[in-house]
Design a protein around this motif. Structure first.
Motif, short mmCIF file in Angstrom:
data_model
loop_
_atom_site.label_atom_id
_atom_site.label_comp_id
_atom_site.label_asym_id
_atom_site.label_seq_id
_atom_site.Cartn_x
_atom_site.Cartn_y
_atom_site.Cartn_z
N ARG A 45 0.83 -1.10 0.12
CA ARG A 45 -0.14 0.21 0.16
C ARG A 45 0.92 1.17 0.02
O ARG A 45 2.02 1.02 0.54
CB ARG A 45 -0.80 0.12 1.26
N SER A 46 0.38 2.44 -0.21
CA SER A 46 1.04 3.62 -0.31
C SER A 46 1.67 3.79 1.06
O SER A 46 2.78 4.27 1.20
CB SER A 46 0.07 4.80 -0.63
N ALA A 59 3.31 10.81 -5.92
CA ALA A 59 4.03 9.80 -6.90
C ALA A 59 3.23 8.97 -7.64
O ALA A 59 3.47 8.56 -8.67
CB ALA A 59 5.40 9.38 -6.14
N VAL A 60 2.29 8.24 -6.74
CA VAL A 60 1.49 7.08 -7.05
C VAL A 60 0.64 7.58 -8.18
O VAL A 60 0.54 7.08 -9.39
CB VAL A 60 0.87 6.36 -6.00
N THR A 120 -0.81 0.23 -10.97
CA THR A 120 -2.23 0.28 -10.76
C THR A 120 -2.45 0.36 -9.36
O THR A 120 -1.67 -0.05 -8.54
CB THR A 120 -2.96 -0.91 -11.50
N VAL A 121 -3.63 0.76 -8.99
CA VAL A 121 -4.05 0.42 -7.54
C VAL A 121 -5.54 -0.16 -7.65
O VAL A 121 -6.46 0.39 -8.18
CB VAL A 121 -4.19 2.19 -6.83
N ASP A 122 -5.62 -1.08 -6.79
CA ASP A 122 -6.88 -1.91 -6.85
C ASP A 122 -7.93 -1.17 -5.83
O ASP A 122 -7.66 -0.31 -5.15
CB ASP A 122 -6.60 -3.47 -6.65
N LYS A 123 -9.20 -1.76 -5.87
CA LYS A 123 -10.16 -1.11 -5.03
C LYS A 123 -9.76 -1.21 -3.50
O LYS A 123 -10.31 -0.61 -2.85
CB LYS A 123 -11.25 -2.14 -5.12
N ASP A 124 -8.91 -1.99 -3.01
CA ASP A 124 -8.56 -2.15 -1.60
C ASP A 124 -7.34 -1.20 -1.46
O ASP A 124 -6.95 -1.15 -0.29
CB ASP A 124 -8.20 -3.50 -1.39
N GLY A 125 -6.85 -0.60 -2.25
CA GLY A 125 -5.67 0.25 -2.08
C GLY A 125 -4.23 -0.18 -2.42
O GLY A 125 -3.41 0.48 -2.07
N TYR A 126 -4.33 -1.37 -2.96
CA TYR A 126 -2.84 -2.14 -2.95
C TYR A 126 -2.27 -1.70 -4.28
O TYR A 126 -3.06 -1.59 -5.21
CB TYR A 126 -3.28 -3.68 -2.94
#
Length: 120
Positions: free
Chosen positions: A25-26, A43-44, A54-60
């Motif tokens: 995670r961030s 940055a992300v 990419t960032v998934d729906k759970d923030g990973y």
């Protein structure tokens, strides 16, 4: 899209953390790098825009194929440069710190020569 040194460092960190823990995670990146959450968020966002992650729906965070390829290249440079510096007498901590600076600026020609030297 060409990444600046800081972008490369973020990609390398996501790569390393994903190899260690599987999920990144961030917040994990911020803690590992010692940066603020807003800096990492910015940055992300840039890395997402450049299609490096990419960032998934759970923030990973997940590296895209191009992001993973670049991260592996940066990590290989770091590892080989560190090993080379240690082989010529630099202490491991200094070697790792210096390799981190060098990995973003060294030419491909010089890096390949060092790589050949360390593989002998």
């Amino acid at each position: 899209m060409h990444l600046q040194e800081s972008g490369e460092m973020y990609l390398e960190t996501v790569y390393l953390l994903s190899k260690k823990t599987g999920n990144v995670r961030s917040l994990d990146v911020a803690e590992y790098m010692g940066f603020s959450k807003p800096s990492v968020s910015r940055a992300v966002g840039l890395l997402k825009k450049g299609e490096f992650l990419t960032v998934d729906k759970d923030g990973y965070l997940h590296l895209t194929p191009i992001g993973e390829e670049l991260a592996k290249k940066i990590y290989e440079r770091h590892t080989i440069l560190t090993d080379y510096l240690v082989s010529i007498g630099v202490d491991p901590e200094t070697a790792s710190n210096d390799a981190c600076k060098m990995e973003h600026h060294i030419s491909e020609t010089t890096f390949e020569a060092i790589k050949r030297q360390t593989q002998k």
